[in-house]
Design a protein around this motif. Sequence first.
Motif, PDB file in Angstrom:
ATOM      1  N   ASP A 275      89.161  10.137 -50.719  1.00  0.00           N
ATOM      2  CA  ASP A 275      88.573  11.726 -50.438  1.00  0.00           C
ATOM      3  C   ASP A 275      89.118  11.962 -49.048  1.00  0.00           C
ATOM      4  OD1 ASP A 275      87.657  14.149 -49.822  1.00  0.00           O
ATOM      5  OD2 ASP A 275      85.738  13.731 -50.898  1.00  0.00           O
ATOM      6  N   ILE A 276      90.068  12.821 -49.120  1.00  0.00           N
ATOM      7  CA  ILE A 276      90.814  13.239 -47.895  1.00  0.00           C
ATOM      8  C   ILE A 276      89.666  13.631 -46.690  1.00  0.00           C
ATOM      9  CG2 ILE A 276      91.181  15.517 -48.627  1.00  0.00           C
ATOM     10  CD1 ILE A 276      93.356  13.571 -46.087  1.00  0.00           C
ATOM     11  N   ARG A 277      88.753  14.397 -46.982  1.00  0.00           N
ATOM     12  CA  ARG A 277      87.811  14.753 -46.393  1.00  0.00           C
ATOM     13  C   ARG A 277      86.873  13.605 -45.608  1.00  0.00           C
ATOM     14  NH1 ARG A 277      83.440  17.287 -48.911  1.00  0.00           N
ATOM     15  NH2 ARG A 277      84.079  15.945 -50.894  1.00  0.00           N
ATOM     16  N   THR A 278      87.125  12.555 -46.108  1.00  0.00           N
ATOM     17  CA  THR A 278      86.214  11.296 -45.514  1.00  0.00           C
ATOM     18  C   THR A 278      86.883  11.129 -44.238  1.00  0.00           C
ATOM     19  OG1 THR A 278      85.467  10.413 -47.693  1.00  0.00           O
ATOM     20  CG2 THR A 278      85.623   9.035 -45.837  1.00  0.00           C
ATOM     21  N   TRP A 279      88.244  10.870 -44.244  1.00  0.00           N
ATOM     22  CA  TRP A 279      89.217  10.689 -43.273  1.00  0.00           C
ATOM     23  C   TRP A 279      89.146  11.696 -42.037  1.00  0.00           C
ATOM     24  CZ3 TRP A 279      89.779   5.654 -43.349  1.00  0.00           C
ATOM     25  CH2 TRP A 279      89.848   5.191 -44.287  1.00  0.00           C
ATOM     26  N   LEU A 453      89.198  20.983 -42.061  1.00  0.00           N
ATOM     27  CA  LEU A 453      88.152  20.513 -42.837  1.00  0.00           C
ATOM     28  C   LEU A 453      87.376  21.663 -43.545  1.00  0.00           C
ATOM     29  CD1 LEU A 453      86.424  17.991 -44.013  1.00  0.00           C
ATOM     30  CD2 LEU A 453      85.115  18.050 -41.916  1.00  0.00           C
ATOM     31  N   ARG A 454      87.092  22.564 -42.672  1.00  0.00           N
ATOM     32  CA  ARG A 454      86.388  23.955 -43.042  1.00  0.00           C
ATOM     33  C   ARG A 454      87.331  24.486 -44.481  1.00  0.00           C
ATOM     34  NH1 ARG A 454      85.713  29.151 -43.299  1.00  0.00           N
ATOM     35  NH2 ARG A 454      83.318  30.197 -43.236  1.00  0.00           N
ATOM     36  N   TRP A 455      88.489  24.577 -44.176  1.00  0.00           N
ATOM     37  CA  TRP A 455      89.568  25.323 -45.036  1.00  0.00           C
ATOM     38  C   TRP A 455      89.598  24.444 -46.116  1.00  0.00           C
ATOM     39  CZ3 TRP A 455      94.144  23.224 -47.072  1.00  0.00           C
ATOM     40  CH2 TRP A 455      95.194  24.467 -47.766  1.00  0.00           C
ATOM     41  N   LEU A 460      87.956  24.111 -52.063  1.00  0.00           N
ATOM     42  CA  LEU A 460      87.434  23.344 -53.051  1.00  0.00           C
ATOM     43  C   LEU A 460      86.323  24.200 -53.869  1.00  0.00           C
ATOM     44  CD1 LEU A 460      87.407  19.602 -51.767  1.00  0.00           C
ATOM     45  CD2 LEU A 460      88.624  20.439 -53.509  1.00  0.00           C
ATOM     46  N   ASN A 461      85.711  24.786 -53.167  1.00  0.00           N
ATOM     47  CA  ASN A 461      84.613  25.836 -53.748  1.00  0.00           C
ATOM     48  C   ASN A 461      85.261  26.756 -54.628  1.00  0.00           C
ATOM     49  OD1 ASN A 461      82.249  24.538 -52.641  1.00  0.00           O
ATOM     50  ND2 ASN A 461      82.235  26.069 -50.912  1.00  0.00           N
ATOM     51  N   LYS A 462      86.203  27.295 -54.371  1.00  0.00           N
ATOM     52  CA  LYS A 462      86.970  28.311 -55.097  1.00  0.00           C
ATOM     53  C   LYS A 462      87.280  27.857 -56.397  1.00  0.00           C
ATOM     54  CE  LYS A 462      88.712  31.258 -51.436  1.00  0.00           C
ATOM     55  NZ  LYS A 462      90.068  32.009 -51.008  1.00  0.00           N
ATOM     56  N   LYS A 463      88.061  26.315 -56.428  1.00  0.00           N
ATOM     57  CA  LYS A 463      88.274  25.870 -57.638  1.00  0.00           C
ATOM     58  C   LYS A 463      87.211  25.313 -58.447  1.00  0.00           C
ATOM     59  CE  LYS A 463      92.834  24.101 -55.854  1.00  0.00           C
ATOM     60  NZ  LYS A 463      93.382  24.644 -56.812  1.00  0.00           N
ATOM     61  N   VAL A 505      78.738  24.354 -50.148  1.00  0.00           N
ATOM     62  CA  VAL A 505      77.943  25.433 -49.553  1.00  0.00           C
ATOM     63  C   VAL A 505      78.724  25.974 -48.088  1.00  0.00           C
ATOM     64  CG1 VAL A 505      75.851  26.468 -48.937  1.00  0.00           C
ATOM     65  CG2 VAL A 505      75.644  24.596 -50.554  1.00  0.00           C
ATOM     66  N   HIS A 506      79.086  27.043 -48.160  1.00  0.00           N
ATOM     67  CA  HIS A 506      79.617  27.806 -47.396  1.00  0.00           C
ATOM     68  C   HIS A 506      79.470  29.145 -47.118  1.00  0.00           C
ATOM     69  CE1 HIS A 506      83.360  29.265 -49.330  1.00  0.00           C
ATOM     70  NE2 HIS A 506      83.018  28.529 -50.047  1.00  0.00           N
ATOM     71  N   THR A 507      80.034  30.181 -46.534  1.00  0.00           N
ATOM     72  CA  THR A 507      79.759  31.396 -46.373  1.00  0.00           C
ATOM     73  C   THR A 507      80.926  32.464 -46.693  1.00  0.00           C
ATOM     74  OG1 THR A 507      79.921  31.624 -43.958  1.00  0.00           O
ATOM     75  CG2 THR A 507      77.944  31.415 -44.638  1.00  0.00           C
ATOM     76  N   HIS A 508      81.873  31.840 -47.437  1.00  0.00           N
ATOM     77  CA  HIS A 508      82.872  32.461 -47.944  1.00  0.00           C
ATOM     78  C   HIS A 508      82.476  33.745 -48.728  1.00  0.00           C
ATOM     79  CE1 HIS A 508      86.545  33.515 -50.110  1.00  0.00           C
ATOM     80  NE2 HIS A 508      87.238  32.762 -49.239  1.00  0.00           N
TER      81      HIS A 508
END
Length: 527
Positions: A275-279, A453-455, A460-463, A505-508
């Motif tokens: 997972d790229i987010r891990t790094w 990371l936020r982007w 991912l949320n949209k997908k 979860v985010h506020t998009h």
Amino acid sequence: MHQASESLEEKRSMDQKSVDEKVVEATSISSVDFRHGDEALKLIDAEKAVKFSEEYNLKLRRKLDKMIPPLCAAVYFTQYLDKTSLNYASVMGFPITGQHYNLVSMAFYLGFLAFEFPTTYFAQKTRVAKYLGANVIIWGILLMLHSVGMCESCVAPILILIISMFYKKNEQARRISWFYFMNGLTHIFGGFVAFGVSHYDGRRLAPWKIIYILLGALAIVVGICVMIWLPDSPVHATGLTKEERIAALERVRDGQGGTENKELKTYQMKEALLDIRTWLIILTSLLTSIPNGGISNFSNLIIKSFGYTSKQTLILSTPGGAVAALTTLFCGWYADRKNERAIPVIFALLPTILGAALLIGFNNTGQKGVLLFAIYLSNSFGTALSTVYAYLASNTSGHTKRSTISALTLVAFSVGNIVGTEIFQPKDAPGYIPGKIAIMILLSVQLGVSLLLRWINVRLNKKKIAAVEDMKRKKGWTDEDVQRERNKHAFADLTDKEWVIFQFVHTHPMVTNMLSFNRNPYFLYTA
């Protein structure tokens, strides 16, 4: 799209596929072996959620708040106070100076680094709160011998795990900030204690040795309290009735994060590593920890270099703790209020970048007020780690995966602190300009990493939302059907990548318009 008859093992074979492919393909896990599920299944039905009134849940949350955050805070208070004891000793006649002092500062983090993965494994195989309490007691004993890194390596991962087991996602950042708030209080408490001890003439025992004995004794007391009163999980919370334990589990069912699982699942470890987010989390932890290794061990020496005595330095260091504490509380509140994680990190970094710039710009000017203000500002950056901890609690499902990422994050923490002990070199004293420039650069880079990371999470949320909508169309499901599937798989110990309904979860605006954070058919990553 995979057929409903596909086995879980076949789903796990998708580890090598891209994130985007997995989001689309992992849309129908309808066959799960609950024998490998969560500890929570000992108490509750995987298929059927038990409903409790809002009044009952609020009363339970108040009870949990009296039981868990105070003990977590006591542990963190003790840990950070013990860890910064060398900083106080450095201006109280500590006999080791120069490059040898840097090496002593490094020794703690070497123990931390060496034991981080073993302690994560032991914690998963044991009752986590009892394991934590035993480590606190042992480190209290070892502190009197000045060697605590090994036993403190389990603290952050276990506290994050306990918070994630008992609290909803929009409650976690604030609770984590409550125990991380202790870092700031230790500056105040420790400074005054050290100031008082410094007045002793040292005829029987050197003042710096008294500091270690006092703090070690405090750690032993806290460890005993943890072993007695801190619950290991909702399943084993002896301070709750059986009904309350069930209600505690139902409170977090919607979050899809699960509680604990004693089985070490290698595929979850592999998923964490892919997972790229891990790094990115590891990188942001590293970028924060390098300045921490310098400032936490050298801030008193820097203040003393402004022209103050040792006793004055101990008192003048305390306002920095207030800055750290207030920053932590604000960022924790904001993170839960706005369902954000990256933006609070930025809030924490900017004052420290400004503080480092002021320390450089006003070096050798003799303007003590400006220099003290700058060193106080530099205490804000530590809150970024608190928000990273909240990110781990909110955005990772699968017990082994979460434990793996937590361990890697704490490895980055220890490596960063090891490097940090060397950025303030004796040859650069008393200004330490290269070290201050390094802090500015590292934290500026971290701003970009946090935004990246936020982007990624927003994307991912949209997908994932699109994948769930596609699943609903193909299966003819309603939101109620999706919610039923969420309830069914909440404690199956699935990872956030395995289970498409686990989202971020985010506020998009797209998510805000579609969903209610507290009651929605999705699990959303926190941006």
